[in-house]
Design an enzyme around this catalytic site. Structure first.
Site, mmCIF file in Angstrom:
data_model
loop_
_atom_site.group_PDB
_atom_site.id
_atom_site.type_symbol
_atom_site.label_atom_id
_atom_site.label_comp_id
_atom_site.label_asym_id
_atom_site.label_seq_id
_atom_site.Cartn_x
_atom_site.Cartn_y
_atom_site.Cartn_z
ATOM 1 N N GLU A 208 0.819 -1.206 0.000
ATOM 2 C CA GLU A 208 0.000 0.000 0.000
ATOM 3 C C GLU A 208 0.854 1.258 0.000
ATOM 4 O OE1 GLU A 208 -3.381 -0.690 2.396
ATOM 5 O OE2 GLU A 208 -3.643 1.419 2.854
ATOM 6 N N ASP B 167 -2.297 -3.265 3.273
ATOM 7 C CA ASP B 167 -2.632 -3.327 4.697
ATOM 8 C C ASP B 167 -3.777 -4.300 4.931
ATOM 9 O OD1 ASP B 167 -0.671 -1.537 5.173
ATOM 10 O OD2 ASP B 167 -1.992 0.165 5.631
ATOM 11 N N TYR C 294 0.168 -3.276 13.641
ATOM 12 C CA TYR C 294 -0.740 -2.475 12.828
ATOM 13 C C TYR C 294 -1.689 -1.667 13.716
ATOM 14 C CZ TYR C 294 -3.637 -1.208 8.882
ATOM 15 O OH TYR C 294 -4.307 -0.497 7.928
#
Ligand SMILES: [Zn+2]
Ligand SMILES: [Zn+2]
Length: 754
Positions: free
Chosen positions: A7, A112, A366
């Site tokens: 990404e 992601d 994350y």
């Protein structure tokens, strides 16, 4: 060759570093369009990793709707005719992708691991396969460019410039054979660490198209709602250009929370009450006690008790100390992290940016997650061993790392996509600014979830002064438990009372009564607002911080705790007036939460995108009809709100209004505009007639200026407050009079008080 699509650029670089021994970096394009690719050997094959810039496709209306006019709004709702096209701004990224994709036999989507990431992966596949549209199919193809003519005036709306001449086919040329694209694999990882990335590549799956479709629906609906309502409100109130009134599907219900609270505050009628307090001493010890009754509703009752409490000494009648356990906090999800960070002075939007860069640097997992339960597979010991190398918590981390087993705390939300946010590495060089603050918070929170409960001794002493009962409460940390690392982020709990026993006598140093008023409900801080949004299902973990930031940027709110501007209040009250007869108010959170719930059902495969979009069109159409019947009222309210925001107070010379105006150069200043309804003053030949007495003052050019409602104690001109953008920085209160004798004094006092 394997083509790995991520990404962002930094994720591509990190994955190449982890999987490849030796990485060769190639640059494509130049300037702001420069894109890098990372080439390395993987197994007995070659691989290249390349990062996109987030979304590379977008939902658009056809060009026929480009003009802002109330006339087209009905059409836009009924026949939005949306198309999903390549984002013109991503042309450089696409050119780079085309050049590195050449000869790839396997495509790996490594975007992601969430709803938006799934959609971005889907976008990459559409483009590689040649199924993506480069322009709206109902728009005319771009004319062949003549040499030397720069035709990119309307960059945002212009179709992508790839390939240079439009042949009539609206599709982007395929970059790879369809078979290669269809064989794609999807890897999902929650942290950019060797363990996570290698495990993800060892266990590949495919893109979840239902999940991508849910994100795509959100894009479509947000575009229709945002465009229609923004245009309607802006056109209705004659606000054009950069002053347009932004209205959004999630943004407006969020603004409503802030405005509703403010209206409650305005309607609040304070009730007076009284308290009696006393300062007691014994030797070096001091105890502050309050009358056991707490609040007295009447002055007489207070005065009676006060006269019965006249005495030189106080006697302890009871002393109780009870230990209680305070459990460590649950693991961090996005909302809890943003809320805790905003308690530490970092706004949610800034905290999110810092957390993202910490994630891309391989320091934390994350940061977009709802989960508050560590999965059993999580390597807690590995993170502890790493943290033992980070000085601020090294001792605790090293001690925990040697422990046999762990019983971490658990929160209420359990999801299986990502773990809660936890540290996955330690900074090699010292972090600074928001990154340092957020990393410290994440690291300490992680340790706190693995440490035992704190034991707090709650203390209460009862005393008698004259014939009246008084009491004081205190607390002492008996065993710190998790507070060993988390004290700086926890409520303060160490306020011990001196050791006392029944029968002890203290001196009464002072007995006093305090007259008070009940307080209106307090304004939302950024942290509590983001928690409220989560509770009501407004927005997602990925969007909440930006939505709040947008309210600041559009001048609907200011300051922290958050106060709506008069424009913000006018926008919501205008909606309310128009929506009185509506079955559901489109600016209510219930409406937004319903749509978000439907997007979840799309991701489960239970609903289709077109069904949900059609349903939202119907709701929008009803709303629009009601709004359209109230155009004049909306216009008046918005105008009034804007005027109130710009009115600083009364002109000392003539009793007129001092208002913020902008000069021809765009510089703002304060000027007297006279009283409401005054006729313009006659002026000398060649001059424009003017209103007011001619008094002007220069103003600070940066930050939001708001009236405080007070006037300067030294000179009588209005006082104003200046706040930095986004509620950042300390508000600065100053007198509008540039020559005020107290200028310096005010400035330094404002700084100290803030
Ligand atoms: Zn005046
Ligand atoms: Zn002054």
């Amino acid at each position: 060759m394997r083509l790995i699509v991520t990404e962002k650029d930094s994720a591509a670089r990190k994955i190449a570093d982890i999987l490849g021994g030796k990485v060769t970096v190639k640059a494509h394009g130049r300037g702001r369009q420069k894109v890098r690719s990372y080439h390395f050997g993987y197994g007995d094959d070659d691989a290249v990793a390349i990062g996109l810039r987030g979304h590379v496709m977008q939902t658009v209306f056809p060009n026929t709707y480009r003009r802002w006019s109330l006339k087209y709004l009905g059409d836009m709702i009924e026949r939005p005719d949306l198309a999903w096209v390549v984002d013109g701004a991503a042309a450089g990224t696409l050119a780079a992708l085309r050049s590195v994709a050449k000869g790839a036999t396997e495509v790996v989507i490594a975007t992601d691991y969430d709803r938006e990431g799934e959609l971005i992966g889907h976008e990459a596949l559409e483009i590689l396969r040649g199924d993506a549209l480069k322009r709206h199919p109902h728009d005319k193809p771009e004319k062949k460019k003549k040499a030397g003519v720069a035709g990119r005036g309307k960059a945002a709306a212009a179709p992508p410039a790839e390939p240079p001449a439009d042949s009539g086919d609206p599709h982007v040329k395929a970059m790879l054979p369809a078979a290669a694209v269809d064989r794609h694999i999807r890897v999902r990882y929650s942290a950019l660490t060797r363990e996570e990335v290698e495990a993800a590549f060892a266990k590949p799956s495919t893109v979840d198209f239902n999940l991508a479709e849910a994100a795509h629906s959100r894009q479509d609906i947000d575009l229709i709602w945002g465009a229609v309502l923004t245009r309607f409100m802006s056109l209705a109130s004659y606000r054009y250009g950069s002053d347009y009134l932004s209205v959004g599907r999630v943004q407006s219900p969020t603004l409503r929370l802030v405005v509703d609270r403010e209206l409650e505050r305005r309607a609040f009628v304070p009730v007076p009450y009284w308290e009696i307090k006393a300062t007691l001493t014994r030797g070096d010890d001091t105890v502050e006690v309050a009358h056991a009754k707490g609040r007295f509703d009447s002055l007489e009752a207070m005065e009676t008790a006060f006269s019965r409490a006249q005495a030189d000494t106080a006697e302890v009648t009871a002393y109780k100390a009870e230990p209680r356990k305070v459990a460590p906090p649950p693991p961090f999800n996005t909302t809890a992290l943003m809320s805790a960070a905003s308690g530490g002075g970092v706004s949610p939007a800034r905290a999110m940016r810092a957390a993202e860069s910490l994630y891309l640097d391989g320091l934390i997992s994350y940061p977009r997650t709802d989960n508050t339960v560590y999965p059993p597979s999580l390597d807690l010991r590995g993170s502890l061993e790493a943290l033992a190398g980070w000085q601020p918590v090294a001792t605790v981390a090293a001690r925990l790392a040697k422990q046999g087993k762990y019983t971490p705390t658990r929160g209420k939300k359990r999801t299986t996509d990502h773990p809660p946010i936890y540290p996955v590495g330690v900074p090699k060089k010292e972090l600074s600014g928001d990154q340092a603050k957020v990393y410290d918070l994440v690291a300490r929170r992680f340790l706190a979830t693995l440490l035992p409960a704190a034991v707090i001794e709650g203390q209460r002493v009862d005393v008698r002064i004259g014939r009246e009962p008084f009491l004081a409460r205190g607390s002492r940390v008996a065993s710190p438990g998790f507070l060993e690392v988390y004290e700086k982020y926890a409520a303060k709990r160490d306020r011990p009372l001196p050791a006392l026993q029944p029968g002890d006598v203290l001196q009464v140093r002072e007995l006093r009564s305090e007259s008070k008023e009940t307080q209106p409900p307090s304004r939302y801080g950024q942290g509590p607002l983001i928690e409220k949004m989560e509770e009501l299902g407004l927005g997602t973990k990925a969007t909440r911080a930006d939505i709040i930031q947008h309210l600041y940027d559009r001048n609907y709110v200011r300051d922290n705790p958050i106060e709506p501007t008069e424009l913000g209040v006018a926008l919501i009250t205008a909606f309310d007036a128009a929506m009185k007869e509506a079955p559901v108010d489109i600016s209510s959170w219930q409406m937004t939460a319903k749509l978000d719930d439907e997007m979840d059902r799309i991701s489960e495969g239970e609903l289709r995108r077109d069904q949900v979009v059609a349903e939202s069109q119907d709701m929008l159409e009803q709303a629009w009809k009601l709004l359209d019947g109230h155009v004049a009222d909306i216009r008046e309210r918005i105008k009034g709100g804007v005027r109130d925001d710009l009115t600083l107070g009364e002109c000392k010379n003539c009793g007129g209004q001092l208002r913020v105006l902008r000069g021809k150069t765009g510089k703002r200043f304060a000027a007297c505009v006279g009283k409401e309804g005054d006729a313009p003053q006659p002026a000398a030949d060649g001059e424009r007639p003017r209103r007011g007495c001619g008094q002007t003052f220069p103003l600070p050019q940066r930050g939001t200026i708001t009236p405080t409602g007070r006037s300067c104690g030294d000179c009588g001109w209005p006082e104003i407050k200046v706040v930095g953008a986004g509620g950042r920085g300390r508000p600065w209160v100053l007198c509008v009079d540039i020559d005020c004798p107290s200028k310096e004094k005010y400035r330094s006092r404002a700084r100290k008080n803030a």
